[in-house]
Design an enzyme around this catalytic site. Sequence first.
Site, PDB file in Angstrom:
ATOM      1  N   LYS A 109     -17.307  -0.667   6.869  1.00  0.00           N
ATOM      2  CA  LYS A 109     -17.866  -1.641   5.924  1.00  0.00           C
ATOM      3  C   LYS A 109     -19.380  -1.514   5.798  1.00  0.00           C
ATOM      4  CE  LYS A 109     -17.725  -6.579   4.935  1.00  0.00           C
ATOM      5  NZ  LYS A 109     -17.076  -6.738   3.633  1.00  0.00           N
ATOM      6  N   GLU A 165       0.812  -1.222   0.000  1.00  0.00           N
ATOM      7  CA  GLU A 165       0.000   0.000   0.000  1.00  0.00           C
ATOM      8  C   GLU A 165       0.842   1.267   0.000  1.00  0.00           C
ATOM      9  OE1 GLU A 165      -0.474  -2.592   1.966  1.00  0.00           O
ATOM     10  OE2 GLU A 165      -2.578  -3.244   1.815  1.00  0.00           O
ATOM     11  N   MET A 217      24.334   8.742   1.357  1.00  0.00           N
ATOM     12  CA  MET A 217      24.244  10.062   1.979  1.00  0.00           C
ATOM     13  C   MET A 217      24.589   9.989   3.465  1.00  0.00           C
ATOM     14  SD  MET A 217      23.904  13.154   1.510  1.00  0.00           S
ATOM     15  CE  MET A 217      22.956  13.813   0.148  1.00  0.00           C
ATOM     16  N   PHE A 241     -11.026  -7.146  14.546  1.00  0.00           N
ATOM     17  CA  PHE A 241      -9.982  -7.635  13.649  1.00  0.00           C
ATOM     18  C   PHE A 241      -9.652  -6.569  12.601  1.00  0.00           C
ATOM     19  CE2 PHE A 241      -8.836  -9.937   9.683  1.00  0.00           C
ATOM     20  CZ  PHE A 241      -7.578 -10.345  10.104  1.00  0.00           C
ATOM     21  N   GLN A 242      -8.403  -6.274  12.456  1.00  0.00           N
ATOM     22  CA  GLN A 242      -7.896  -5.278  11.506  1.00  0.00           C
ATOM     23  C   GLN A 242      -8.506  -3.894  11.721  1.00  0.00           C
ATOM     24  OE1 GLN A 242      -8.002  -7.001   7.501  1.00  0.00           O
ATOM     25  NE2 GLN A 242      -5.951  -7.803   7.908  1.00  0.00           N
TER      26      GLN A 242
HETATM   27  C1  LIG Z   1      12.591   5.722   4.690  1.00  0.00           C
HETATM   28  C2  LIG Z   1      13.876   6.378   4.999  1.00  0.00           C
HETATM   29  N1  LIG Z   1      14.716   5.806   5.903  1.00  0.00           N
HETATM   30  C3  LIG Z   1      15.903   6.387   6.178  1.00  0.00           C
HETATM   31  C4  LIG Z   1      16.263   7.562   5.581  1.00  0.00           C
HETATM   32  C5  LIG Z   1      17.596   8.218   5.934  1.00  0.00           C
HETATM   33  N2  LIG Z   1      18.449   8.280   4.742  1.00  0.00           N
HETATM   34  C6  LIG Z   1      18.576   9.403   4.015  1.00  0.00           C
HETATM   35  S1  LIG Z   1      19.543   9.223   2.705  1.00  0.00           S
HETATM   36  C7  LIG Z   1      19.873   7.630   3.099  1.00  0.00           C
HETATM   37  C8  LIG Z   1      20.783   6.787   2.253  1.00  0.00           C
HETATM   38  C9  LIG Z   1      20.164   6.406   0.971  1.00  0.00           C
HETATM   39  O1  LIG Z   1      20.946   5.400   0.391  1.00  0.00           O
HETATM   40  P1  LIG Z   1      20.789   5.019  -1.119  1.00  0.00           P
HETATM   41  O2  LIG Z   1      19.356   4.849  -1.470  1.00  0.00           O
HETATM   42  O3  LIG Z   1      21.667   3.893  -1.428  1.00  0.00           O
HETATM   43  O4  LIG Z   1      21.211   6.330  -1.886  1.00  0.00           O
HETATM   44  P2  LIG Z   1      22.615   7.087  -1.983  1.00  0.00           P
HETATM   45  O5  LIG Z   1      22.637   8.129  -0.928  1.00  0.00           O
HETATM   46  O6  LIG Z   1      23.702   6.072  -1.821  1.00  0.00           O
HETATM   47  O7  LIG Z   1      22.557   7.671  -3.345  1.00  0.00           O
HETATM   48  C10 LIG Z   1      19.213   7.268   4.257  1.00  0.00           C
HETATM   49  C11 LIG Z   1      19.307   5.952   4.896  1.00  0.00           C
HETATM   50  C12 LIG Z   1      15.349   8.123   4.678  1.00  0.00           C
HETATM   51  N3  LIG Z   1      15.582   9.278   4.059  1.00  0.00           N
HETATM   52  N4  LIG Z   1      14.178   7.501   4.390  1.00  0.00           N
END
Ligand SMILES: Cc1ncc(C[n+]2csc(CCOP(=O)(O)OP(=O)(O)O)c2C)c(N)n1
Lengths: 161, 566
Positions: B163, B51, B480, B113-114
């Site tokens: 529902k 979802e 990042m 439920f749910q």
């Molecule tokens: C759902 C979620 N969890 C954690 C983060 C924290 N976060 C920001 S950038 C990042 C790294 C992303 O890694 P990747 O998709 O491999 O991209 P890259 O930065 O290597 O291009 C994380 C974990 C986030 N933005 N969103």
Amino acid sequence: MKHTLSVLVENEPGALSRITGLFSGRGFNIESLCVAPTLDQTMSHLTLVTSGDEYIIEQIIKQLNRLVDVCKVVDVSEGEFVEREMALIKVKAEDETRAEVLRMCDIFRCKVVDVSPRTYTIEVTGPESKLKAVMELLRPIGIKEITRTGTIAIQREKKTV
Amino acid sequence: MTKLPGKQMVVEALKREGVNVVFGFPGGAIIDVYDALEKDGGIKHVLVRHEQGAAHAADGFARATGKVGVCIATSGPGATNTVTGIATAYMDSIPMVVFTGQVPTSLIGNDAFQEVDIVGITRPCTKHNYLVKDVHKLPAILKEAFYIASSGRPGPVLIDLPKDIQNQVAEFDYPDKIKLRSYNPVVEPHTRQIERAFKLIERSKQPIIYAGGGVIIANAHKELRKLAESICAPVTMTLMGLGGFPGTHEQSLGMLGMHGTYCANMAMANTDLIIAVGARFDDRVTGKIEAFAPNASIIHIDIDPTSIQKNVKVDVPIVGDCRKALKKLVRTIEEDGRPQEVWREKFQPWWDQIRAWEARHPLTYKTEPGVIKPQYVIEKLYELTKGKAIITTEVGQNQMWTAQFYKFDEPRTLLTSGGLGTMGYGFPAAIGAQMAFPNKLVVDVAGDGSIQMCIQEMATAMEQKLPVKIIILNNQFLGMVRQWQELFYDRRYAATEFSVTPDFVKLAEAYGAKGFRATKPEEVEDTLKKGLATDCLTIMEFAIAREEGVFPMVPAGKATTEMLLV
Ligand SMILES: Cc1ncc(C[n+]2csc(CCOP(=O)(O)OP(=O)(O)O)c2C)c(N)n1
């Protein structure tokens, strides 16, 4: 600075929780909150006492206005207004203090609304400062319990929310 | 007038609102609405695999088209799975209507439920939401939901449908128009404020236009361009504003903020007048707020009064629709009658300074023999698509490199999660955009981390025969976060290195899609050409320099002039 806001809100389930959620979610203060339906039963009037500098108050008013259920927000403390709060105070009233409690009630125009052999419950209405004064004076005698309504407010003269 | 059961009211309302595609996933509490959709047959339903994907796809559809995106989920876990998608849309002001099933009204509050209080859960991340308790109110609620979602500052609206309500029958009296006493967004800007704004512009020597997502939402890009050109002012954009002003325009300084261009950040720091349009002075833009644009007066155009004066003090607030406000402002400038050359001359010293900043530190990166630089991949992508693709991104370095090195000339061509920064957004959003524009090239630029957050939607794309292209910039890191660890945590790479990553080419093939991989710079162009030319879902994986960083970078909490450069 303390501000008293009057808020007109749709009388819908969830409306109050939107407002309190807004305050907690954005880290604003609520000192007291009072809600009841208005003459128009589909709306509620909410008096909310909060505090903050002018920017915070401006944000609070704007954020409240942004809620879809909120019809109007007025900072009544900006102008002339009347505010009242009520407290019910259960105070120890034993032989030597019974008379004194009654005397105090008389001076502050409080009402005794319940009597028991060892306590009086008194009703006091007024601005918050009056409630505080009464509580101060009753404290040495022995306050057993207190409930307060929170402030309600209305603008003076012809102005309406 | 006709009597209809609630479930059919939903379908009718969708049709009257011009909705022809919805994204969703069924379950017991919403099965009746699904039945009505199926019987009707007039609305395309895209069955997702999670979802969250449905919510992001509806969001992507909305961003690409400007229309309201719609998604559907069942009660309980179905509903909670949409929450990240709803919050993503909320933060970026995206119009969306979300339908969730709910247990029958008689069971609400019983831990049935749910059962989950989705209205309570989403209250802080929806513009508004409804639990429908009376089928007679449903037609008005449906109309209100679409109206609220798409008017003023747009946002997601959720309707929770028990529902029993789905099956109860009532008159279907669908209003053409509605007026709500408690909701009247101000769209018409105040003329006096426009005049005051013009006075400030007139007095300014070093103005800058700072454009945000509001320009795109309000379809105000033409008016923005007019304003910029008529007074010869430089324009910088937020991440959400990219495409709101042509990235290739000579007056564009590119993106500002944490990973903005040196020139944009220096110009913001030295300007004497910020003309903010549909932007909200977010912390990623201002950096340390005390040091932000110390000498600037500020004109702030925004439809949401709460955005104004929230983070910075504003001299001329203009509440209203960006497009209307810009139109009025442009008219005021035209009436003033000064030809463009006069403005150009007036701002020439300012432009000289700006060009010097540009020349000192242009956007750039270091090449290394034998190593694929991610920036190079994006540059090539830009060249090969001639800037004409709809680009979605995930979150992290991939997102920032895309924002820096792909020049967005048109609005609604960059779909990215700016406010919430949701990893996993880009791919389902690309599915939504491709549903809206079957013949356009839609590319998700991803990191190897983010892509795995909604990778299950590959089945959705295959099922719908959507030729979405996925570019994975694979650094085998949560890049990042790793960059922050490198710079501010003595290179302690806590939980940011992946030791296991699927073989993305094989993974593509497992879904029946195509997969290509490049491991050397010489292979980049060819891989892109092959991958972009397919007629089906395709992954292009690039093994990039593992520890490449995104620069410039303003460290969190620092002034925007304290940039770390390449
Ligand atoms: C759902 C979620 N969890 C954690 C983060 C924290 N976060 C920001 S950038 C990042 C790294 C992303 O890694 P990747 O998709 O491999 O991209 P890259 O930065 O290597 O291009 C994380 C974990 C986030 N933005 N969103």
